[in-house]
Write a protein that holds these residues in place. Structure first.
Motif, mmCIF file in Angstrom:
data_model
loop_
_atom_site.group_PDB
_atom_site.id
_atom_site.type_symbol
_atom_site.label_atom_id
_atom_site.label_comp_id
_atom_site.label_asym_id
_atom_site.label_seq_id
_atom_site.Cartn_x
_atom_site.Cartn_y
_atom_site.Cartn_z
ATOM 1 N N ALA A 4 0.910 -1.483 0.025
ATOM 2 C CA ALA A 4 -0.359 0.311 -0.235
ATOM 3 C C ALA A 4 0.837 1.223 -0.037
ATOM 4 C CB ALA A 4 -1.086 -0.074 1.207
ATOM 5 N N ASP A 5 0.342 2.081 -0.206
ATOM 6 C CA ASP A 5 1.344 3.642 -0.971
ATOM 7 C C ASP A 5 0.910 4.889 -1.090
ATOM 8 O OD1 ASP A 5 1.141 4.037 -3.479
ATOM 9 O OD2 ASP A 5 3.679 3.215 -3.556
ATOM 10 N N ILE A 6 1.343 5.737 -1.072
ATOM 11 C CA ILE A 6 0.518 6.799 -1.434
ATOM 12 C C ILE A 6 0.221 7.142 -2.737
ATOM 13 C CG2 ILE A 6 0.844 9.791 -0.403
ATOM 14 C CD1 ILE A 6 1.718 8.615 2.300
ATOM 15 N N VAL A 7 0.114 7.762 -3.660
ATOM 16 C CA VAL A 7 -0.322 8.388 -4.753
ATOM 17 C C VAL A 7 0.909 9.695 -4.508
ATOM 18 C CG1 VAL A 7 -1.195 9.089 -6.760
ATOM 19 C CG2 VAL A 7 -2.134 6.955 -5.502
ATOM 20 N N GLY A 8 1.817 10.233 -5.875
ATOM 21 C CA GLY A 8 2.126 10.974 -5.948
ATOM 22 C C GLY A 8 3.278 11.678 -4.728
ATOM 23 N N PHE A 9 3.511 10.665 -4.095
ATOM 24 C CA PHE A 9 4.168 10.870 -3.107
ATOM 25 C C PHE A 9 5.721 12.246 -3.003
ATOM 26 C CE2 PHE A 9 7.684 10.447 0.804
ATOM 27 C CZ PHE A 9 7.016 11.018 1.680
ATOM 28 N N THR A 10 6.232 11.441 -4.282
ATOM 29 C CA THR A 10 7.286 11.650 -4.430
ATOM 30 C C THR A 10 7.271 13.677 -4.698
ATOM 31 O OG1 THR A 10 8.654 10.297 -6.214
ATOM 32 C CG2 THR A 10 9.168 12.451 -5.793
ATOM 33 N N SER A 11 6.654 14.245 -5.921
ATOM 34 C CA SER A 11 5.679 15.463 -6.247
ATOM 35 C C SER A 11 5.433 16.128 -4.636
ATOM 36 C CB SER A 11 5.115 15.286 -6.560
ATOM 37 O OG SER A 11 3.698 14.766 -7.273
ATOM 38 N N LYS A 52 7.597 -4.530 6.647
ATOM 39 C CA LYS A 52 8.296 -3.189 6.964
ATOM 40 C C LYS A 52 7.487 -1.830 5.966
ATOM 41 C CE LYS A 52 10.788 -4.328 2.634
ATOM 42 N NZ LYS A 52 12.061 -5.110 2.220
ATOM 43 N N THR A 53 7.687 -1.053 6.847
ATOM 44 C CA THR A 53 7.663 0.472 6.387
ATOM 45 C C THR A 53 9.074 1.047 5.544
ATOM 46 O OG1 THR A 53 6.350 0.913 7.989
ATOM 47 C CG2 THR A 53 6.769 2.500 6.843
ATOM 48 N N LEU A 54 8.019 1.248 3.409
ATOM 49 C CA LEU A 54 9.218 1.498 3.004
ATOM 50 C C LEU A 54 9.023 3.217 2.697
ATOM 51 C CD1 LEU A 54 9.468 -1.196 0.639
ATOM 52 C CD2 LEU A 54 10.849 -0.735 2.218
ATOM 53 N N GLY A 55 9.053 4.087 3.286
ATOM 54 C CA GLY A 55 8.896 5.755 3.080
ATOM 55 C C GLY A 55 7.673 5.667 3.117
ATOM 56 N N ASP A 56 6.894 5.334 1.880
ATOM 57 C CA ASP A 56 5.677 5.836 1.818
ATOM 58 C C ASP A 56 4.972 4.603 0.927
ATOM 59 O OD1 ASP A 56 7.338 5.859 -1.061
ATOM 60 O OD2 ASP A 56 5.414 6.693 -2.221
ATOM 61 N N ALA A 57 5.497 3.607 1.205
ATOM 62 C CA ALA A 57 5.321 2.591 1.234
ATOM 63 C C ALA A 57 4.753 0.951 2.553
ATOM 64 C CB ALA A 57 5.233 2.017 -0.007
ATOM 65 N N VAL A 58 3.827 0.353 2.489
ATOM 66 C CA VAL A 58 3.992 -0.373 3.902
ATOM 67 C C VAL A 58 4.153 -1.748 2.505
ATOM 68 C CG1 VAL A 58 2.769 -1.092 5.732
ATOM 69 C CG2 VAL A 58 3.540 1.163 5.305
ATOM 70 N N LEU A 59 4.696 -2.692 3.535
ATOM 71 C CA LEU A 59 4.335 -4.471 2.928
ATOM 72 C C LEU A 59 4.372 -5.618 3.735
ATOM 73 C CD1 LEU A 59 5.224 -6.758 0.434
ATOM 74 C CD2 LEU A 59 7.621 -6.470 2.204
ATOM 75 N N PHE A 60 3.070 -5.453 3.553
ATOM 76 C CA PHE A 60 2.405 -6.953 4.832
ATOM 77 C C PHE A 60 1.835 -8.042 4.032
ATOM 78 C CE2 PHE A 60 -0.628 -4.319 2.342
ATOM 79 C CZ PHE A 60 -1.826 -5.401 1.869
ATOM 80 N N THR A 61 1.918 -8.654 5.071
ATOM 81 C CA THR A 61 1.604 -10.236 4.406
ATOM 82 C C THR A 61 0.342 -10.912 5.149
ATOM 83 O OG1 THR A 61 3.179 -11.512 5.868
ATOM 84 C CG2 THR A 61 3.970 -10.932 4.096
ATOM 85 N N ASN A 62 -0.223 -11.548 4.692
ATOM 86 C CA ASN A 62 -1.127 -12.560 5.203
ATOM 87 C C ASN A 62 -2.347 -13.928 4.923
ATOM 88 O OD1 ASN A 62 -4.290 -13.035 6.844
ATOM 89 N ND2 ASN A 62 -4.591 -10.376 7.382
ATOM 90 N N SER A 63 -1.953 -14.829 5.726
ATOM 91 C CA SER A 63 -2.122 -16.196 5.472
ATOM 92 C C SER A 63 -3.479 -16.505 4.923
ATOM 93 C CB SER A 63 -1.728 -16.913 6.163
ATOM 94 O OG SER A 63 -1.972 -17.008 7.431
ATOM 95 N N ASP A 64 -4.434 -15.396 5.738
ATOM 96 C CA ASP A 64 -5.954 -15.542 5.146
ATOM 97 C C ASP A 64 -6.445 -15.066 4.003
ATOM 98 O OD1 ASP A 64 -8.988 -15.400 5.285
ATOM 99 O OD2 ASP A 64 -8.654 -16.225 7.222
ATOM 100 N N VAL A 65 -6.306 -15.277 3.093
ATOM 101 C CA VAL A 65 -6.923 -14.879 1.592
ATOM 102 C C VAL A 65 -7.730 -13.853 1.940
ATOM 103 C CG1 VAL A 65 -7.057 -14.903 -0.971
ATOM 104 C CG2 VAL A 65 -5.693 -16.352 0.216
#
Length: 322
Positions: free
Chosen positions: A163-170, A204-217
């Motif tokens: 999940a990330d923020i649209v247009g974060f750089t600008s 982990k959090t990557l500045g304007d993005a978050v990486l996540f997992t879930n075993s339950d679809v």
């Protein structure tokens, strides 16, 4: 003595009595191997006779360094590197926070006092997370082959999401540092809350993005929907986009690797503001679930994939009308 203290030449376990070189001797390590581990933890090799290490330090490090028959030396170094990088980032952030607080005249504590409190809280939170992780792993196969595989990395079948923020750089160029900090704090806080509430794990959090997992679809699908429906309404977070993929991933040293990670990243980058893109394996898992609406889109041409099949994920029309 009844109070647990020691007398004479026997220092307490928490009293420093080893220099760095003496630590290597106590651990029965060659200077080269000690340097390799020390550098992996993130520290430069500087000659020092300071007594920095306690018997407890030696006992704990012995469990890592004396296990070469089970954990190869390269894996020990990788473990040290993962710990070192994680702790360095955490310590840098904590130091900034404590020094900023100390500048506030209304805060009655010194940085040292606050650091001791943070140490206690940090260990408390870590113990709870470790207990959950050990409980989860104990339910898996305990065969010798499975144990060997877990040392190299756990292979699981999960949903991976970005999940990330649209247009974060600008956007970051147009707002000042205080506004940027408020934005990132609001984004991270709300996204983390949504992910954990649905049983997922923030990798982990990557500045304007978050990486996540879930075993339950289905839970992962609800996570993505909740991110779009609730997080974007939190001021001052702008539009978000989410990409998710389903498949086998390698869990190693707190991170995840594999094709689903790459695909989720590509889908997130291709998603329009306010939308969710999922890959075909994930869509197939929930296409018949009345809680969701899956709509295939034209194949995407993204880095590494010339014709990546994807679908949008949303609520059924009736649910949206309510």
């Amino acid at each position: 003595m009844s109070d647990g203290s020691q007398s004479g030449d026997a220092p307490a376990d928490d009293e420093p009595r080893y220099s760095r070189d003496e630590l290597g001797v106590a651990l029965n390590l060659t200077p080269e191997r000690l340097d390799r581990l020390w550098n992996a933890f993130g520290f430069a090799r500087r000659p020092s006779d300071d007594k920095m290490f306690t018997q407890r330090d030696v006992d704990a490090l012995t469990m890592l360094t004396a296990s070469s028959d089970v954990i190869p030396e390269d894996e020990q170094v990788a473990t040290a590197r993962a710990i070192g990088q994680t702790m360095a980032r955490l310590a840098d952030w904590q130091a900034d926070m404590l020094l900023n607080l100390a500048r506030d005249e209304s805060v009655p504590w010194t940085p040292a006092q606050m650091a001791r409190a943070v140490d206690v809280v940090q260990r408390l939170v870590w113990r709870r997370h470790l207990k959950v992780a050990l409980t989860r792993d104990s339910e898996a196969d305990d065969s010798a082959a499975a144990q060997s595989q877990r040392l190299a990395g756990v292979r699981t079948t999960d949903v991976v999401g970005f999940a990330d923020i649209v247009g974060f750089t600008s956007l970051s160029r147009r707002i000042d540092m205080a506004e940027l900090e408020t934005l990132l704090e609001a984004f991270e806080d709300r996204v983390h809350e949504v992910i954990t509430a649905h049983g997922g794990q923030v990798i982990k959090t990557l500045g304007d993005a978050v990486l996540f997992t879930n075993s339950d679809v289905p839970a992962a699908a609800h996570t993505a929907l909740a991110i779009q429906e609730t997080v974007a309404d939190v001021e001052p977070v702008p539009a978000l986009r989410v990409g998710m993929a389903y498949g086998e991933v390698l869990n190693r040293h707190g991170d995840v690797f594999g094709e689903p990670v790459n695909i989720a990243s590509r889908l997130c980058g291709s998603a329009r503001p306010g939308t969710i893109l999922v890959d075909s394996p994930l869509a197939d898992q929930i296409v018949d679930d009345e809680q969701f609406r899956i709509r295939p889109i034209s194949p995407l041409s993204v880095r590494g994939y010339r014709r990546l099949k994807a679908s949008t994920l949303g609520r059924p029309r009736a649910a949206r009308d309510h």
